[in-house]
Design an enzyme around this catalytic site. Structure first.
Site, PDB file in Angstrom:
ATOM      1  N   ASN A  20       0.829  -1.205   0.000  1.00 35.31           N
ATOM      2  CA  ASN A  20       0.000   0.000   0.000  1.00 35.31           C
ATOM      3  C   ASN A  20       0.862   1.252   0.000  1.00 35.31           C
ATOM      4  O   ASN A  20       0.376   2.347   0.275  1.00 35.31           O
ATOM      5  CB  ASN A  20      -0.937   0.008   1.219  1.00 35.31           C
ATOM      6  CG  ASN A  20      -1.911   1.173   1.191  1.00 35.31           C
ATOM      7  OD1 ASN A  20      -2.301   1.632   0.127  1.00 35.31           O
ATOM      8  ND2 ASN A  20      -2.291   1.677   2.350  1.00 35.31           N
ATOM      9  N   HIS A  30      -4.415  14.644  -5.790  1.00 36.16           N
ATOM     10  CA  HIS A  30      -3.227  14.741  -4.943  1.00 36.16           C
ATOM     11  C   HIS A  30      -2.426  16.011  -5.201  1.00 36.16           C
ATOM     12  O   HIS A  30      -1.399  16.240  -4.575  1.00 36.16           O
ATOM     13  CB  HIS A  30      -2.336  13.512  -5.152  1.00 36.16           C
ATOM     14  CG  HIS A  30      -3.004  12.240  -4.719  1.00 36.16           C
ATOM     15  ND1 HIS A  30      -3.596  11.387  -5.611  1.00 36.16           N
ATOM     16  CD2 HIS A  30      -3.201  11.708  -3.494  1.00 36.16           C
ATOM     17  CE1 HIS A  30      -4.120  10.370  -4.949  1.00 36.16           C
ATOM     18  NE2 HIS A  30      -3.897  10.542  -3.669  1.00 36.16           N
TER      19      HIS A  30
END
Length: 749
Positions: free
Chosen positions: A114, A681
């Site tokens: 992750n 982002h």
């Protein structure tokens, strides 16, 4: 026999997330660069000293302001041309986050973790312009802190760097072998200067050796390491995330002084047996040190006697030179279990975070060998019970084409968001006050409802077609659900870096999972009461909850995924009974859990897809099921994505050059699609014409034969990490672009 200890990575965030706080303050212009660097340097110093004081002989000098792959791009001078007007840290952070007029580098998952890395962009004629001054400063600080004999630089190896890259121009063939050769002079220069600095060795991390494609890389590895070995600096070739399979026979013969191997494989499985089996079958060279990854770097559970038993078994095989280390970098674990004082005592005693794993490494290196242990039997057993679930529970009652007619009907290019809205300082403060008992449950619920109403009012004003409630009550998309489920435990300080300043706090699965009652229904009902527009129910899928948690080691991952699916199935049913017509079940970690060996894909995808379906097929034909996938490569698992049988698929698209869109069109994907039209982002507000061009690509690549009512317009991902001042104008521009295309007009700005 020589047994030493080594580390190959450690959390970079500081014990109390000091680096995160400083980084975000710097981005907000609240502190100068010098203060950010001082905080980061102090966090690195503390981490290195902690490892040395624990008795580690060779300490890997981990540390980054954002991402280790981005660091390597930066050191080698490989910034794409669009960043050429920038320099120093301004360029570094622009590559990570983008600036107005310049898109950031693509972001993807680092192998099967992750952790997100920034994707290098390379041309066929790579021309590095290296500047290693920042790296050398780090090494010098490490040497001053723990001594030259212990301080070991960590470097992403050339084969992995190129393997992680994408072509700067998608229309131009990319010569991987040529790119590696072009980078070798810079890597050679680096090793020469490191040799001059007196480092004991250099760790070159090459996790690409754990992939299926590694078997085809013999020529590249032989050539590159043949060249690098001429420098004369000892090299530790570090691999992890799985065994190295068919590459083992030639990889252990490369001209390096040490080979580091992962003896534990993927989380919650016995696949690490493969590394032991390879040594059983082929032996290990007597002229090399074996870096034995026997301490589990992906599990928060203590390793007990296992590392020592396996080291003893390796000694029994005649391997004389061994370095005890973690199976993977400890960056994937929280910092210190001693900070967790609120966990059940019986669980606390079983936990080991990064600091405790370092102690386990040092202890295993000092343990007295116990003879007569079989190498493969020294590995821990993994229970794999067979689930007894009726087959009908995995299939919806109607095919997609039939049920889609009963679901919500939309305008052309319908607009929505992925789920979360900004987690403001006020919201976080209220949550903390509620947790400390300074706010009553009624007072806290009032704060949450006010946020939901504000989110709803703004969505009405902007003109979105399908609303979300904004998730103000949620700290994290996995933790929030785990808190409501039996079988989970939660930490206070168990933060793990996902990318940059984004950290997650994975829950710990330590018992059987079940649902005790509704989890999301109350917030949905309030949000839906405020509008005539459909409001999405928002759930995290079973595979993502599993992959973003620390699973049990005594139960198969598939069994744990099915337990989660059965719990979420109850939630889906409760939401639709409450009037929810659109339920989003996010699975961003679906591909992340994919084994690095293709031979193991079918098994994983089978139970992962079935777990998703088990959680969702309780939905009535009129209930629209949405799923969201992001920041991974999905083109090679499209049959599995199709097999999820979701009604709407939403994906990240803004950084990846529309590759997924083309893959979906080529595959003939026939269900609704929402491709992200701007990067969440980045703080940059995308202009209308930029978004309009993105939407037009849906048609240009031939998605859904141009059926504009099935082509959704949404951001790349959730908006939790952004500020309202960025979110609102971005959504306004997104809706404006969609409306212009519906009306057949052209956006200008």
């Amino acid at each position: 026999m020589t047994i030493i200890s080594s580390t190959i990575g450690f959390p970079r965030i500081g014990e109390k997330r000091e680096v995160k706080k400083a980084l975000e303050s710097y981005w907000k212009k609240a502190i100068p660069l010098e203060e950010l660097l001082a905080v980061n340097n102090e966090a690195e110093k503390i981490a290195w000293k902690l490892q040395a004081d624990a008795g580690i002989n060779l300490v890997g000098l981990d540390g980054t302001l954002y991402d280790q792959v981005l660091d390597t791009i930066f050191y080698l001078g490989l910034a794409p041309a669009r960043f050429s007007s920038l320099s120093g840290y301004e360029q570094y952070f622009a590559m990570a986050r983008g600036v107005p007029g310049i898109e950031a580098l693509d972001m993807s998952k680092f192998f099967d973790t992750n952790y997100h890395y920034l994707v290098p962009e390379l041309t066929s004629s790579v021309s590095p312009k290296p500047d290693f001054s920042i790296l050398f400063d780090k090494i010098k600080r490490g040497q001053d802190t723990i001594g030259k004999d212990k301080a070991v630089p960590i470097i992403i190896g050339p084969n992995t760097l190129v393997g992680l890259a994408k072509p700067a121009d998608a229309s131009t063939p990319f010569d991987h072998d040529g790119a590696i050769k072009a980078l070798l002079p810079a890597y050679t220069q680096l090793l020469q200067e490191l040799k001059g600095m007196g480092v004991p060795e250099a760790q070159l991390h090459e996790p690409i050796l754990a992939t299926t494609d590694a078997a085809k890389l013999k020529a590249e590895f032989t050539s590159s390491y043949g060249e690098l070995s001429k420098v004369g600096l000892p090299i530790n070739l570090v691999t992890y995330y799985d065994d190295i399979g068919d590459a083992y026979e030639w990889a252990v013969k490369l001209p390096v002084q040490a080979i580091s191997l992962d003896f534990l494989g993927v989380p919650g499985s016995a696949l690490g047996n493969e590394t032991a089996a390879l040594i059983e079958k082929h032996g290990f060279p007597s002229d090399k040190r074996l870096g034995a990854g026997v301490v589990d770097g992906r599990s928060v559970f203590a390793d007990g006697e296992f590392p020592g038993k396996l080291i003893a078994a390796l000694q029994d095989k005649g391997i004389k030179d061994i370095s005890v280390q973690s199976s993977v970098s400890l960056q994937h674990l929280p910092y210190n279990a001693e900070l967790e004082t609120a966990l059940p005592k019986e669980l606390q005693s079983r936990l080991a975070f990064a600091k405790q794993k370092v102690a386990e490494i040092a202890a295993a290196a000092k343990a007295s060998p116990s003879k007569g242990v079989s190498l493969t039997s020294a590995l821990p057993p993994v229970n794999d019970p067979k689930e007894q679930i009726e087959e009908k529970l995995f299939n919806r009652s109607q095919e997609f084409k039939t049920r889609r007619e009963a679901q919500i009907q939309t305008v052309e290019f319908p607009t929505t968001t992925i789920g979360s809205f900004p987690q403001t300082a006020e919201l976080r403060r209220a949550r903390l006050q509620f947790k400390k008992g300074q706010l009553s449950e009624q007072e806290y619920e009032k704060v949450i409802n006010e946020y939901i109403k504000y989110s709803n009012d703004e969505q009405e004003r902007i003109g979105l077609d399908v609303f979300v409630h904004g998730e103000p009550e949620r700290t994290d998309m996995v933790e929030y659900f785990g808190v409501k489920l039996e079988g989970f435990a939660f930490t206070e300080n168990g933060w793990v870096q996902s990318y940059g300043s984004r950290y997650v706090r994975p829950p710990i699965i330590y018992g059987d999972v079940s649902r005790t009652g509704p989890i999301t229904v109350k917030e949905f009902k309030y949000a839906q009461s405020l509008t005539e527009k459909p409001v999405k129910g928002m759930l995290t899928g079973p595979v993502t909850i599993l992959n973003w948690s620390f699973p049990r080691k005594d139960l198969s991952r598939s069994a744990q995924a099915y337990q989660l699916a059965l719990a979420l199935r109850e939630e889906v049913d409760d939401l639709q009974k409450a009037g929810c017509r659109v339920i989003q079940v996010d699975e961003p970690a679906l591909r992340e859990g994919l084994p690095l060996k293709r031979a193991r894909w079918e098994s994983y995808l089978s139970w992962a897809v079935r777990a998703f379906r088990l959680s969702t097929v309780v939905a009535d034909p009129s209930t629209q099921i949405v799923t969201h996938l992001c920041y991974s490569e999905f083109a090679d698992i499209l049959p599995a994505i199709d097999g999820l049988d979701a009604d709407v698929l939403t994906i990240e698209n803004s950084r990846s050059g529309d590759e997924m869109l083309r893959a979906l069109a080529k595959y003939g994907y026939s269900r609704d699609i929402g491709a992200g039209v701007y990067d969440v982002h980045s703080p940059v507000v995308p202009p209308v014409d930029f978004i309009e061009k993105k939407i037009k690509t849906f048609l240009d690549v031939g998605l859904l034969s141009g059926n504009k009512k099935l082509l959704w317009v949404n951001p790349d991902c959730g908006l939790k990490t952004r500020e309202w001042s960025q979110v609102l104008p971005s959504l306004e521009n997104m809706v404006a672009a969609a409306k212009k295309l519906r009306n057949g007009s052209t956006a200008t700005a």
